[in-house]
Design a protein around this motif. Structure first.
Motif, PDB file in Angstrom:
ATOM      1  N   TYR A 181       0.832  -1.203   0.000  1.00 44.51           N
ATOM      2  CA  TYR A 181       0.000   0.000   0.000  1.00 44.51           C
ATOM      3  C   TYR A 181       0.871   1.258   0.000  1.00 44.51           C
ATOM      4  N   LEU A 182       1.973   1.219   0.750  1.00 42.11           N
ATOM      5  CA  LEU A 182       2.888   2.362   0.757  1.00 42.11           C
ATOM      6  C   LEU A 182       3.473   2.602  -0.629  1.00 42.11           C
ATOM      7  N   SER A 183       3.755   1.517  -1.338  1.00 47.58           N
ATOM      8  CA  SER A 183       4.317   1.668  -2.685  1.00 47.58           C
ATOM      9  C   SER A 183       3.316   2.354  -3.610  1.00 47.58           C
ATOM     10  N   LEU A 184       2.018   2.086  -3.425  1.00 41.84           N
ATOM     11  CA  LEU A 184       1.001   2.748  -4.241  1.00 41.84           C
ATOM     12  C   LEU A 184       0.893   4.229  -3.892  1.00 41.84           C
ATOM     13  N   VAL A 185       1.153   4.551  -2.641  1.00 40.05           N
ATOM     14  CA  VAL A 185       1.077   5.945  -2.199  1.00 40.05           C
ATOM     15  C   VAL A 185       2.262   6.758  -2.710  1.00 40.05           C
ATOM     16  N   THR A 186       3.408   6.121  -2.865  1.00 38.94           N
ATOM     17  CA  THR A 186       4.631   6.859  -3.192  1.00 38.94           C
ATOM     18  C   THR A 186       5.069   6.744  -4.653  1.00 38.94           C
ATOM     19  N   ASP A 230       6.397   7.604 -13.939  1.00 41.64           N
ATOM     20  CA  ASP A 230       7.673   7.263 -14.569  1.00 41.64           C
ATOM     21  C   ASP A 230       8.291   6.018 -13.937  1.00 41.64           C
ATOM     22  N   SER A 231       8.263   5.956 -12.603  1.00 39.37           N
ATOM     23  CA  SER A 231       8.854   4.795 -11.930  1.00 39.37           C
ATOM     24  C   SER A 231       8.042   3.536 -12.197  1.00 39.37           C
ATOM     25  N   LEU A 232       6.723   3.676 -12.303  1.00 33.18           N
ATOM     26  CA  LEU A 232       5.878   2.514 -12.608  1.00 33.18           C
ATOM     27  C   LEU A 232       6.166   1.993 -14.011  1.00 33.18           C
ATOM     28  N   LEU A 233       6.303   2.897 -14.965  1.00 34.85           N
ATOM     29  CA  LEU A 233       6.615   2.488 -16.338  1.00 34.85           C
ATOM     30  C   LEU A 233       7.968   1.781 -16.400  1.00 34.85           C
ATOM     31  N   LYS A 234       8.924   2.285 -15.636  1.00 32.92           N
ATOM     32  CA  LYS A 234      10.254   1.678 -15.620  1.00 32.92           C
ATOM     33  C   LYS A 234      10.211   0.292 -14.994  1.00 32.92           C
ATOM     34  N   LEU A 235       9.508   0.162 -13.871  1.00 26.87           N
ATOM     35  CA  LEU A 235       9.412  -1.128 -13.190  1.00 26.87           C
ATOM     36  C   LEU A 235       8.655  -2.154 -14.029  1.00 26.87           C
ATOM     37  N   SER A 277      -2.858   7.749 -17.429  1.00 30.20           N
ATOM     38  CA  SER A 277      -2.462   8.371 -16.166  1.00 30.20           C
ATOM     39  C   SER A 277      -1.959   7.310 -15.194  1.00 30.20           C
ATOM     40  N   LEU A 278      -1.337   7.763 -14.133  1.00 30.48           N
ATOM     41  CA  LEU A 278      -0.858   6.838 -13.105  1.00 30.48           C
ATOM     42  C   LEU A 278      -2.018   6.026 -12.546  1.00 30.48           C
ATOM     43  N   PHE A 279      -3.144   6.673 -12.320  1.00 29.65           N
ATOM     44  CA  PHE A 279      -4.316   5.987 -11.780  1.00 29.65           C
ATOM     45  C   PHE A 279      -4.763   4.857 -12.701  1.00 29.65           C
ATOM     46  N   HIS A 280      -4.861   5.140 -13.999  1.00 31.75           N
ATOM     47  CA  HIS A 280      -5.317   4.124 -14.941  1.00 31.75           C
ATOM     48  C   HIS A 280      -4.311   2.980 -15.069  1.00 31.75           C
ATOM     49  N   LEU A 281      -3.030   3.299 -15.026  1.00 32.75           N
ATOM     50  CA  LEU A 281      -2.010   2.251 -15.117  1.00 32.75           C
ATOM     51  C   LEU A 281      -2.072   1.323 -13.903  1.00 32.75           C
ATOM     52  N   LEU A 282      -2.217   1.907 -12.719  1.00 31.93           N
ATOM     53  CA  LEU A 282      -2.305   1.094 -11.501  1.00 31.93           C
ATOM     54  C   LEU A 282      -3.593   0.281 -11.479  1.00 31.93           C
ATOM     55  N   LEU A 283      -4.666   0.894 -11.934  1.00 32.75           N
ATOM     56  CA  LEU A 283      -5.958   0.204 -11.961  1.00 32.75           C
ATOM     57  C   LEU A 283      -5.914  -0.970 -12.930  1.00 32.75           C
ATOM     58  N   TYR A 284      -5.271  -0.767 -14.068  1.00 32.30           N
ATOM     59  CA  TYR A 284      -5.146  -1.837 -15.066  1.00 32.30           C
ATOM     60  C   TYR A 284      -4.236  -2.950 -14.552  1.00 32.30           C
ATOM     61  N   LYS A 285      -3.189  -2.561 -13.832  1.00 27.20           N
ATOM     62  CA  LYS A 285      -2.192  -3.531 -13.382  1.00 27.20           C
ATOM     63  C   LYS A 285      -2.725  -4.417 -12.262  1.00 27.20           C
TER      64      LYS A 285
END
Length: 254
Positions: free
Chosen positions: A42-47, A51-56, A75-83
């Motif tokens: 959960y902390l990783s989602l908060v921080t 760019d870092s998500l795309l790299k990871l 957006s970051l939200f859509h990428l996390l939601l999709y992932k």
């Protein structure tokens, strides 16, 4: 702009985020209930940033090949939601005191009061998810709000301030990398040596922010106690103005 300050974050009262809902800073007991491994996720989602998500995720080239409008939509939200939509839902339910439901039509998480009436409180989507991240970092003590730069009497004072700030940042980095600063070790150390009556039985009701804040003060206190002890056993002085707790280092190096 948040209405809260460092004083407010010291409390365990909930925080209202306009357009989103009411959030809390979890206690150590709350973290234990979901396990620390899940809390770290959960902390990783908060921080995390886009760019870092795309790299990871190894999606940098794919993202670069997108058109401008496509990149804006990703957006970051859509990428996390999709992932991992389940992880996003779990994170929001953990930090929010209100009811959380995913609205498939709008692609947003709707937030409503936990009462029977279910009064709409707000929502979380691509337009305000990064605001949610920013506020949660302050509430958890992971971020520091910008403050006005201090005024310096001269250039020497300014350089000294910069060195102290750099030293503080270096210490934070070392703590993150040092296994001795894992949360469980910090709890053990604090409960064993603090002077305020916090022990292994009652520490669990401290919020995450409170514990880290008090642990930092505890470390400073231990440091000064050590200096006082060394000074008391190294010097004999008649005036309080003669007290120089770090002077023992000079004697040891003579």
């Amino acid at each position: 702009m948040s209405i809260y300050t460092s004083f407010d974050y010291l409390s365990n009262e909930p925080f209202y985020l306009e357009g989103i809902g009411t959030v809390k800073c979890p206690t150590l007991r709350d973290i234990r209930r979901i396990t620390y491994r899940v809390f770290e996720l959960y902390l990783s989602l908060v921080t995390i940033t886009r760019d870092s998500l795309l790299k990871l995720s190894g999606m940098e080239e794919q993202f670069s090949a997108m058109s401008g409008s496509e990149q804006e939509a990703a957006s970051l939200f859509h990428l996390l939601l999709y992932k991992n939509p389940e992880l996003m839902m779990g994170m929001l339910k953990f930090f929010l005191l209100d009811e959380v439901e995913f609205n498939a039509e709008t692609g947003r998480f709707d937030i409503s009061s936990a009462s029977q009436e279910k009064i709409p409180m707000g929502s979380v989507g691509s337009d305000n998810f990064e605001l949610f991240q920013e506020e949660m970092k302050y509430i958890l003590g992971l971020g520091q709000k910008e403050s006005l730069a201090p005024k310096f009497a001269n250039e020497t004072a300014r350089k000294l301030y910069q060195k102290l700030e750099q030293h503080r940042e270096d210490q934070k980095k070392n703590q993150k990398a040092d296994e001795n600063y894992s949360l469980d070790n910090m709890v053990r150390k604090y409960c064993t040596h603090n002077k305020v009556g916090i022990n292994i039985l009652n520490v669990w009701d401290m919020t995450y922010y409170q514990f880290h804040s008090m642990f930092s003060e505890y470390c400073s206190g231990r440091h000064y106690d050590f200096n006082d002890s060394m000074a008391a056993n190294t010097f004999s002085f008649k005036k309080s103005s003669d007290y120089k707790p770090m002077e023992y280092l000079k004697k040891l190096n003579m």
